[in-house]
Scaffold this active site. Structure first.
Site, PDB file in Angstrom:
ATOM      1  N   ARG A 104      43.661  30.247  41.031  1.00  0.00           N
ATOM      2  CA  ARG A 104      43.201  31.603  40.759  1.00  0.00           C
ATOM      3  C   ARG A 104      42.405  32.803  41.350  1.00  0.00           C
ATOM      4  O   ARG A 104      42.137  32.726  42.085  1.00  0.00           O
ATOM      5  CB  ARG A 104      41.999  31.355  39.439  1.00  0.00           C
ATOM      6  CG  ARG A 104      40.800  32.712  39.118  1.00  0.00           C
ATOM      7  CD  ARG A 104      40.270  32.463  38.255  1.00  0.00           C
ATOM      8  NE  ARG A 104      38.874  33.567  38.012  1.00  0.00           N
ATOM      9  CZ  ARG A 104      37.749  34.014  38.983  1.00  0.00           C
ATOM     10  NH1 ARG A 104      36.928  32.798  39.827  1.00  0.00           N
ATOM     11  NH2 ARG A 104      36.964  34.686  38.750  1.00  0.00           N
ATOM     12  N   ARG A 145      26.734  49.047  34.891  1.00  0.00           N
ATOM     13  CA  ARG A 145      26.222  49.470  35.373  1.00  0.00           C
ATOM     14  C   ARG A 145      24.596  50.439  35.339  1.00  0.00           C
ATOM     15  O   ARG A 145      25.589  51.054  34.560  1.00  0.00           O
ATOM     16  CB  ARG A 145      26.365  49.214  37.022  1.00  0.00           C
ATOM     17  CG  ARG A 145      27.707  48.042  37.041  1.00  0.00           C
ATOM     18  CD  ARG A 145      28.001  48.381  38.637  1.00  0.00           C
ATOM     19  NE  ARG A 145      28.466  47.116  38.852  1.00  0.00           N
ATOM     20  CZ  ARG A 145      28.639  45.581  38.930  1.00  0.00           C
ATOM     21  NH1 ARG A 145      27.604  45.448  39.660  1.00  0.00           N
ATOM     22  NH2 ARG A 145      29.569  44.987  39.510  1.00  0.00           N
ATOM     23  N   LYS A 294      38.497  34.928  28.148  1.00  0.00           N
ATOM     24  CA  LYS A 294      37.621  34.355  28.865  1.00  0.00           C
ATOM     25  C   LYS A 294      36.706  34.825  27.336  1.00  0.00           C
ATOM     26  O   LYS A 294      35.930  35.821  27.674  1.00  0.00           O
ATOM     27  CB  LYS A 294      37.003  34.688  29.880  1.00  0.00           C
ATOM     28  CG  LYS A 294      38.700  35.089  30.375  1.00  0.00           C
ATOM     29  CD  LYS A 294      37.864  35.550  32.343  1.00  0.00           C
ATOM     30  CE  LYS A 294      36.770  35.188  33.162  1.00  0.00           C
ATOM     31  NZ  LYS A 294      36.303  36.219  34.543  1.00  0.00           N
ATOM     32  N   THR A 354      32.440  28.206  35.699  1.00  0.00           N
ATOM     33  CA  THR A 354      31.806  28.823  36.267  1.00  0.00           C
ATOM     34  C   THR A 354      29.838  27.864  36.210  1.00  0.00           C
ATOM     35  O   THR A 354      29.815  26.362  35.776  1.00  0.00           O
ATOM     36  CB  THR A 354      30.369  29.746  35.037  1.00  0.00           C
ATOM     37  OG1 THR A 354      32.029  30.494  34.982  1.00  0.00           O
ATOM     38  CG2 THR A 354      29.441  30.612  36.001  1.00  0.00           C
TER      39      THR A 354
END
Length: 521
Positions: A104, A145, A294, A354
């Site tokens: 990846r 953010r 994803k 993850t």
């Protein structure tokens, strides 16, 4: 030979006599009989692993190492993320020999040129060992953010206080801060939850006006400059592809990655968008990469969104990082199983990612809970499992990959796993689906006659993927004239693609033209 007939005939059996037969007129010249025999010898060792200790590298030639190593005795595939700890050719080769099937490239970090250097190294290793290696390019996606604070160290919010998020670019204090994303303010409603800094601070919207949100602090904590914001209750009217992602995607298509991972998928339309963009940007003569979605947003589970997303893409990643932030921790294991079951039913490869061996960033061994987590993903039916920081930035990248493979080998040798794999085979909904029926029959015959492998001839890989989802108890040897197809198939459970020796025809050869040529012979 018609295209349909070819799909039917491409599943063949190789018995203990090591004989393999191609369909009549199949003259691509992709793999020699000796190459098939070599692969079948490997397959035999996969079915009946030797109890002896494999020779060390000093006792064998370099080319023998992969064949003799444990990497050939598994069906579940391994993805390893490359980073500062694994960017040298020496380390990448070690990770490959330790079991990594897919590498990846995380485009969230580093330059595009750096990714090209890594890709070239991987292709050199692939050529050295004559074994296809897949490369996954992972797009960063939108990063939501907060703005900046007057105090460099940020502010501490207390439970019960009201805190405002607005569009004002002035630096924040303990009463307010900028939220430079009008789409979040527009999509948020009274009662919606906002999570800051991976959920360390939890806010609930109690008021809304033009350009601002007033929030109640439910979980106190420190909030500082540019911390991330998650919106578990809102579907944002934004594209999953930022200008940076579009630039990175165009670069990926130019250098030839095999898979593209799309972050921030909220709805099926996001998959349609990236397919359209790939078709637009794909250079002439280049092979189209497979698209991996994803799953990390709760909106993917609303209505039939998950089914539609899986149908539209080529593979799925269970991205448990953001999924674990935006969903309750106790829900994540159930969602993981739901995603895997949906992918199995629709015959699409699925990767679980993850924090699988998170402690191995700093420790040479994992916790028992982490080992159980990896095993659970394998028992659930995942095609592949992935390492992130463990292989990219940890102290023990090679040991992390090797540990994953040890867990894979242990689980796949368990009778419970074999039984569960057979029980999880998708039901044959359409009795007229001849291709699937023959593939299923081939799997049963292979078991009955104790075959070494199922040899599957394929152009784009669809038949091999169907065979993979049947979870046969022998390896699937995929033969294809396209090296790009071989690389993409590396991700599929139980598949051993043969790397074409004559190069790739790329997308310059039309499938219909191939079969028209065959029919004239």
């Amino acid at each position: 030979m018609s295209r349909f007939t070819a799909a039917i005939l491409c599943v063949l059996l190789a018995t203990q006599s090591s004989e393999a037969f191609a369909p009549r007129g199949f003259t691509f010249g992709v793999v020699s009989p000796s190459a098939i025999e070599t692969r079948l010898a490997v397959a035999a060792s996969t079915v009946a692993p030797s109890t002896s200790v494999p020779p060390t590298a000093k006792d064998t030639t370099v080319a023998q190492v992969p064949r003799l190593s444990q990497r050939w005795r598994k069906s579940t595939k391994q993805l390893a993320t490359l980073g500062p700890a694994s960017e040298t050719k020496e380390m990448i080769e070690k990770l490959f020999l330790a079991g990594a099937d897919v590498f990846r490239l995380n485009f969230s970090h580093g330059s595009q040129e750096q990714k090209k250097e890594l890709l070239d190294i991987i292709r050199e290793i692939e050529e050295k060992y004559s074994h296809p290696i897949a490369i996954l390019g992972d797009l960063q996606g939108p990063k939501l953010r907060v703005g900046e604070f007057s105090k460099p160290e940020g502010e501490v919010l207390k439970i019960g206080q009201t805190f405002r998020l607005d569009l004002d670019s002035a630096k924040g204090d303990n009463k307010r801060v900028q939220l430079p994303h009008p789409e979040i303010i527009e999509a948020s409603e009274i009662g919606h939850v906002l999570l800051v800094d991976d959920g360390k601070v939890k806010l609930t919207v109690i008021g809304k006006g033009k350009g601002y949100l007033d929030c109640h602090v439910d979980v106190d904590g420190k909030i500082s400059n540019r911390k991330g914001v998650n919106t578990p209750d809102s579907v944002l009217e934004i594209s999953p592809l930022t200008p940076k992602d579009r630039s990175d995607l165009e670069y990926m298509l130019g250098i030839g990655v095999d898979w593209v991972a799309l972050s921030f998928v909220q709805r099926p339309e996001d998959i349609v968008e990236i397919h359209a963009l790939i078709d637009k940007l794909l250079p002439e003569g280049m092979f189209k990469p497979a698209v991996m979605a994803k799953i990390e947003k709760p909106s993917c589970f609303v209505g039939d969104s998950l089914v539609k997303i899986v149908e539209l893409c080529d593979g799925i990643m269970v991205a448990r990082g953001d999924l674990g932030v935006e969903c309750a921790p106790e829900d994540v294991p159930l969602l993981q199983k739901e995603i895997i079951d949906t992918c199995r039913a629709l015959r699409k490869p699925v990767t679980v990612a993850t924090q699988m061996l998170e402690s191995m960033i700093d420790s040479p061994t994992p916790t028992r809970a982490e080992a159980s987590d990896v095993a659970t993903a394998i028992y659930d039916g995942a095609d592949a499992i992935m390492l992130s920081a463990e292989s990219a930035a940890g102290k023990y990248p090679e040991e992390s990959v090797a540990m994953q493979q040890r867990i894979i080998n242990r689980v796949e040798g368990d009778a419970h796993y074999k039984k569960m794999s057979q029980l999880s085979i998708p039901q044959l909904a359409d009795k007229s689906d001849t291709t699937t029926s023959i593939i299923r029959a081939a799997s049963q015959i292979a078991s009955t006659v104790n075959a070494k492998a199922i040899v599957c001839f394929t152009l784009r890989g669809s038949t091999v993927l169907q065979a993979s989802q049947e979870r046969p108890n022998v390896p699937i040897l995929a033969i294809t004239p396209f090296k790009e197809t071989a690389r993409q198939l590396v991700l599929a459970w139980g598949v051993y693609p043969e790397l074409p020796k004559t190069g790739s025809y790329g997308s310059l050869v039309d499938e219909e033209q191939i079969f028209e040529y065959e029919s004239r012979k």
